[in-house]
Write an enzyme that holds these catalytic residues in place. Structure first.
Site, PDB file in Angstrom:
ATOM      1  N   HIS A 252      60.942  -2.158  63.562  1.00 17.47           N
ATOM      2  CA  HIS A 252      60.229  -2.530  62.346  1.00 17.47           C
ATOM      3  C   HIS A 252      60.147  -4.049  62.276  1.00 17.47           C
ATOM      4  O   HIS A 252      60.726  -4.756  63.107  1.00 17.47           O
ATOM      5  CB  HIS A 252      60.910  -1.943  61.118  1.00 17.47           C
ATOM      6  CG  HIS A 252      60.772  -0.460  61.034  1.00 17.47           C
ATOM      7  ND1 HIS A 252      61.788   0.396  61.378  1.00 17.47           N
ATOM      8  CD2 HIS A 252      59.717   0.330  60.702  1.00 17.47           C
ATOM      9  CE1 HIS A 252      61.368   1.651  61.244  1.00 17.47           C
ATOM     10  NE2 HIS A 252      60.114   1.637  60.837  1.00 17.47           N
TER      11      HIS A 252
ATOM     12  N   ASP B  12      54.873  -7.777  60.457  1.00 16.19           N
ATOM     13  CA  ASP B  12      53.947  -6.677  60.138  1.00 16.19           C
ATOM     14  C   ASP B  12      52.546  -7.193  59.797  1.00 16.19           C
ATOM     15  O   ASP B  12      51.549  -6.657  60.278  1.00 16.19           O
ATOM     16  CB  ASP B  12      54.452  -5.892  58.914  1.00 16.19           C
ATOM     17  CG  ASP B  12      55.445  -4.807  59.296  1.00 16.19           C
ATOM     18  OD1 ASP B  12      55.740  -4.663  60.488  1.00 16.19           O
ATOM     19  OD2 ASP B  12      55.938  -4.113  58.391  1.00 16.19           O
TER      20      ASP B  12
HETATM   21  C1  LIG Z   1      58.975  -2.375  57.526  1.00 16.13           C
HETATM   22  C2  LIG Z   1      57.672  -1.683  57.834  1.00 16.13           C
HETATM   23  C3  LIG Z   1      57.674  -0.249  57.453  1.00 16.13           C
HETATM   24  C4  LIG Z   1      57.474  -0.096  55.987  1.00 16.13           C
HETATM   25  C5  LIG Z   1      57.065   1.322  55.693  1.00 16.13           C
HETATM   26  C6  LIG Z   1      57.827   1.873  54.494  1.00 16.13           C
HETATM   27  C7  LIG Z   1      57.075   1.433  53.265  1.00 16.13           C
HETATM   28  C8  LIG Z   1      57.951   3.403  54.653  1.00 16.13           C
HETATM   29  C9  LIG Z   1      58.708   3.787  55.961  1.00 16.13           C
HETATM   30  C10 LIG Z   1      59.426   5.103  55.659  1.00 16.13           C
HETATM   31  C11 LIG Z   1      58.857   5.516  54.292  1.00 16.13           C
HETATM   32  C12 LIG Z   1      59.690   6.506  53.463  1.00 16.13           C
HETATM   33  C13 LIG Z   1      59.919   7.825  54.244  1.00 16.13           C
HETATM   34  O1  LIG Z   1      58.689   8.303  54.817  1.00 16.13           O
HETATM   35  C14 LIG Z   1      60.574   8.897  53.354  1.00 16.13           C
HETATM   36  C15 LIG Z   1      59.876   9.097  52.000  1.00 16.13           C
HETATM   37  C16 LIG Z   1      58.557   9.870  52.151  1.00 16.13           C
HETATM   38  C17 LIG Z   1      57.890  10.095  50.782  1.00 16.13           C
HETATM   39  O2  LIG Z   1      56.631  10.781  50.986  1.00 16.13           O
HETATM   40  C18 LIG Z   1      57.636   8.737  50.103  1.00 16.13           C
HETATM   41  C19 LIG Z   1      58.944   8.006  49.925  1.00 16.13           C
HETATM   42  C20 LIG Z   1      59.699   7.783  51.256  1.00 16.13           C
HETATM   43  C21 LIG Z   1      61.075   7.235  50.848  1.00 16.13           C
HETATM   44  C22 LIG Z   1      58.922   6.772  52.132  1.00 16.13           C
HETATM   45  C23 LIG Z   1      58.711   5.424  51.364  1.00 16.13           C
HETATM   46  C24 LIG Z   1      57.976   4.375  52.235  1.00 16.13           C
HETATM   47  O3  LIG Z   1      56.650   4.784  52.474  1.00 16.13           O
HETATM   48  C25 LIG Z   1      58.709   4.167  53.595  1.00 16.13           C
HETATM   49  C26 LIG Z   1      60.062   3.506  53.270  1.00 16.13           C
HETATM   50  C27 LIG Z   1      57.306  -1.808  59.305  1.00 16.13           C
HETATM   51  O4  LIG Z   1      57.874  -2.571  60.005  1.00 16.13           O
HETATM   52  S1  LIG Z   1      55.967  -0.924  59.869  1.00 16.13           S
HETATM   53  C28 LIG Z   1      55.851  -1.301  61.592  1.00 16.13           C
HETATM   54  C29 LIG Z   1      56.430  -0.210  62.390  1.00 16.13           C
HETATM   55  N1  LIG Z   1      56.204  -0.390  63.802  1.00 16.13           N
HETATM   56  C30 LIG Z   1      55.021  -0.155  64.374  1.00 16.13           C
HETATM   57  O5  LIG Z   1      54.050   0.213  63.748  1.00 16.13           O
HETATM   58  C31 LIG Z   1      54.971  -0.425  65.865  1.00 16.13           C
HETATM   59  C32 LIG Z   1      54.228   0.648  66.650  1.00 16.13           C
HETATM   60  N2  LIG Z   1      54.679   1.954  66.313  1.00 16.13           N
HETATM   61  C33 LIG Z   1      55.878   2.450  66.654  1.00 16.13           C
HETATM   62  O6  LIG Z   1      56.705   1.828  67.318  1.00 16.13           O
HETATM   63  C34 LIG Z   1      56.172   3.859  66.176  1.00 16.13           C
HETATM   64  O7  LIG Z   1      54.969   4.460  65.763  1.00 16.13           O
HETATM   65  C35 LIG Z   1      57.181   3.905  65.022  1.00 16.13           C
HETATM   66  C36 LIG Z   1      56.693   3.068  63.806  1.00 16.13           C
HETATM   67  C37 LIG Z   1      58.539   3.380  65.464  1.00 16.13           C
HETATM   68  C38 LIG Z   1      57.320   5.348  64.537  1.00 16.13           C
HETATM   69  O8  LIG Z   1      57.770   6.124  65.610  1.00 16.13           O
HETATM   70  P1  LIG Z   1      57.577   7.690  65.633  1.00 16.13           P
HETATM   71  O9  LIG Z   1      58.542   8.225  66.622  1.00 16.13           O
HETATM   72  O10 LIG Z   1      57.640   8.242  64.250  1.00 16.13           O
HETATM   73  O11 LIG Z   1      56.028   7.860  66.072  1.00 16.13           O
HETATM   74  P2  LIG Z   1      55.332   7.579  67.468  1.00 16.13           P
HETATM   75  O12 LIG Z   1      56.287   7.549  68.599  1.00 16.13           O
HETATM   76  O13 LIG Z   1      54.440   6.390  67.335  1.00 16.13           O
HETATM   77  O14 LIG Z   1      54.418   8.853  67.666  1.00 16.13           O
HETATM   78  C39 LIG Z   1      53.527   9.323  66.708  1.00 16.13           C
HETATM   79  C40 LIG Z   1      53.524  10.836  66.834  1.00 16.13           C
HETATM   80  O15 LIG Z   1      52.654  11.371  65.867  1.00 16.13           O
HETATM   81  C41 LIG Z   1      51.691  12.191  66.541  1.00 16.13           C
HETATM   82  N3  LIG Z   1      50.449  12.105  65.761  1.00 16.13           N
HETATM   83  C42 LIG Z   1      49.809  10.996  65.347  1.00 16.13           C
HETATM   84  N4  LIG Z   1      48.708  11.330  64.668  1.00 16.13           N
HETATM   85  C43 LIG Z   1      48.636  12.661  64.650  1.00 16.13           C
HETATM   86  C44 LIG Z   1      47.707  13.607  64.115  1.00 16.13           C
HETATM   87  N5  LIG Z   1      46.621  13.243  63.433  1.00 16.13           N
HETATM   88  N6  LIG Z   1      47.958  14.936  64.319  1.00 16.13           N
HETATM   89  C45 LIG Z   1      49.060  15.351  64.999  1.00 16.13           C
HETATM   90  N7  LIG Z   1      49.978  14.500  65.519  1.00 16.13           N
HETATM   91  C46 LIG Z   1      49.750  13.181  65.354  1.00 16.13           C
HETATM   92  C47 LIG Z   1      51.560  11.588  67.906  1.00 16.13           C
HETATM   93  O16 LIG Z   1      50.964  12.479  68.811  1.00 16.13           O
HETATM   94  C48 LIG Z   1      53.020  11.306  68.203  1.00 16.13           C
HETATM   95  O17 LIG Z   1      53.638  12.531  68.553  1.00 16.13           O
HETATM   96  P3  LIG Z   1      54.800  12.616  69.669  1.00 16.13           P
HETATM   97  O18 LIG Z   1      56.016  11.991  69.065  1.00 16.13           O
HETATM   98  O19 LIG Z   1      54.940  14.086  69.932  1.00 16.13           O
HETATM   99  O20 LIG Z   1      54.288  11.854  70.882  1.00 16.13           O
END
Ligand SMILES: C[C@H](CCC[C@@H](C)[C@H]1CC[C@H]2[C@@H]3[C@H](O)C[C@@H]4C[C@H](O)CC[C@]4(C)[C@H]3C[C@H](O)[C@]12C)C(=O)SCCNC(=O)CCNC(=O)[C@H](O)C(C)(C)COP(=O)(O)OP(=O)(O)OC[C@H]1O[C@@H](n2cnc3c(N)ncnc32)[C@H](O)[C@@H]1OP(=O)(O)O
Length: 382
Positions: free
Chosen positions: A122, A152
């Site tokens: 993050h 970010d």
């Molecule tokens: C500090 C910031 C982040 C701030 C965000 C916060 C505001 C929020 C973060 C967590 C949230 C809370 C949490 O969700 C729990 C509650 C939920 C509730 O609804 C609301 C309240 C919550 C408390 C909620 C509140 C807030 O919203 C939060 C606190 C940052 O620094 S953001 C920067 C992050 N880094 C990056 O973006 C760099 C690049 N990305 C990555 O490194 C990764 O994506 C990451 C971010 C580490 C996530 O890794 P992850 O393992 O989850 O995903 P990936 O490996 O990327 O894979 C994505 C998988 O999803 C599949 N996919 C994508 N789209 C689709 C689709 N349309 N259909 C089906 N599948 C899909 C994709 O194929 C991948 O699948 P696989 O894993 O099988 O390959």
């Protein structure tokens, strides 16, 4: 608007990619956010002006659909961990082969190569890896990340938007798209180029929090006022420093020299005492209209009604009554026209967008029925 006619597919992400997509939408691009199916609500709070299509990319039909959308688009923006898009069969090799004009923007923390490329992270991690975090924080305290603004948003979303604009510009000459590898570590470091390039000037020779611009200098810091608010002081140059002292009713002759670093604690003590003697409004009255470089630290509640910001219309209110910054910068002929309508619900525009991209009613109906795409309410008749 400047980006009228540009079609963008934004795969839903956490914070930086949504910001990038919002910038493009604010300036006129048609941005379609691709949400997952079965998620209900979106976490995207930077969805202004976007439309949402919900597609299940874990189905072959969903992948095929996204490929078709990319075929007719200018930009695809993906925010996933390295390798995710390739695993889905949506990597740049495939998509650029089908649409050589496509700009394929990859916004990640660590970039597409290097030993950390596939690791989760993050903002704070990327900022740490950029070197900048080691320079942020007050003297004697641990390094401090200023919200998640630097990696970010400045180094991530904004820098990626710049990359997309550069690629769009270049495409007008070459007719070709390209892949953008936007690493937030590098974007943040690049944003901080001044800090690197001014090493050796004496600006950063002391430990963290003890230098001219990192809260070390008493004339470049914030001070608490008698009503518990704060004033920001940025009186660096001698002529502006003189106006600061004048406003504080302090005589230069009674004080240590401005640049006498060993006397900074004493100067800070004097300034702290002075600022604590009036309210923020009173100090604003003293310093407004001067060149002392002293301004109130405005809260979110006060910021849009401050006369300067109000005069320029720097903040806008959307139809939900929510306030946010107006897009910047201002372009005199083709300014941004931010959308004031409520943010899109997940899948709200699935049918509309698919129709626009040439799918027939029967094809859309079939995809809805098979759960390849979704729309709110899940009524399956068009
Ligand atoms: C500090 C910031 C982040 C701030 C965000 C916060 C505001 C929020 C973060 C967590 C949230 C809370 C949490 O969700 C729990 C509650 C939920 C509730 O609804 C609301 C309240 C919550 C408390 C909620 C509140 C807030 O919203 C939060 C606190 C940052 O620094 S953001 C920067 C992050 N880094 C990056 O973006 C760099 C690049 N990305 C990555 O490194 C990764 O994506 C990451 C971010 C580490 C996530 O890794 P992850 O393992 O989850 O995903 P990936 O490996 O990327 O894979 C994505 C998988 O999803 C599949 N996919 C994508 N789209 C689709 C689709 N349309 N259909 C089906 N599948 C899909 C994709 O194929 C991948 O699948 P696989 O894993 O099988 O390959």
């Amino acid at each position: 608007m400047a980006l009228a006619g540009v079609r963008v597919i934004e795969l839903a992400g956490l914070a930086p990619a949504p910001f990038c997509g919002m910038i493009l939408a604010d300036f006129g691009a048609k941005v379609i956010r691709v949400d997952r199916t079965k998620v209900g609500v979106s976490l995207d709070r930077q969805a202004r002006g976007k439309r949402s299509v919900a597609i299940n990319l874990k189905s072959a039909a969903g992948v095929a659909l996204l490929r078709k959308l990319c075929l007719q688009s200018d930009v695809v923006l993906e925010p996933y961990r390295r390798g995710v898009m390739e695993k889905l069969g949506l990597g740049p090799n495939e998509l650029l082969k089908e649409n050589p004009r496509l700009i394929y923007a990859r916004l990640t923390g660590y970039g597409q190569t290097g030993s950390y490329a596939a690791a989760a992270g993050h903002d704070i991690n990327y900022l740490a890896m950029s070197g900048l975090l080691s320079r942020l924080g007050r003297s004697g305290e641990e390094p401090y990340a200023p919200l998640n603004l630097l990696a970010d948003f400045a180094g991530g979303g904004l820098t990626c938007a710049m990359g997309i604009l550069l690629a769009l510009l270049e495409r007008t000459r070459s007719g070709k798209g390209q892949v953008i590898d936007a690493s937030m570590v590098e974007g943040a470091a690049y944003t901080g180029s001044f800090v690197w390039k001014s090493q050796g000037t004496g600006l950063w020779g002391r430990p963290r929090g003890q230098n001219l611009l990192d809260s070390g200098a008493p004339f470049y810091d914030t001070y608490r006022t008698s009503d518990g608010r704060h004033m920001a002081v940025g009186a660096l140059e001698p002529q502006f420093y003189a106006q600061l002292l004048h406003g504080l009713e302090l005589a230069e002759a009674d004080l240590p020299a401005q640049m006498s670093v060993s006397d900074w604690p004493e100067l800070r003590r004097v300034f702290t005492e002075r600022f604590a003697s009036k309210t923020q409004a009173e100090w604003s009255e003293v310093f407004d209209g001067t060149d002392a470089c002293v301004t109130p630290v405005l809260s979110f509640d006060d910021v849009s009604s401050h006369p300067h910001n109000r005069d320029r219309g720097s903040f806008l209110r959307d139809r939900d009554g929510q306030e946010s910054p107006r897009p910047a910068p201002l372009l005199c002929r083709t300014p941004a026209r931010p959308c004031l309508a409520p943010d899109p619900a997940v899948g709200e525009h699935t049918v509309q967008v698919l129709q626009e991209y040439g799918f027939t009613a029967a094809e859309i109906e079939q995809m809805l029925a098979a759960g390849v795409v979704e729309r709110p309410g899940v009524a399956s008749k068009l």
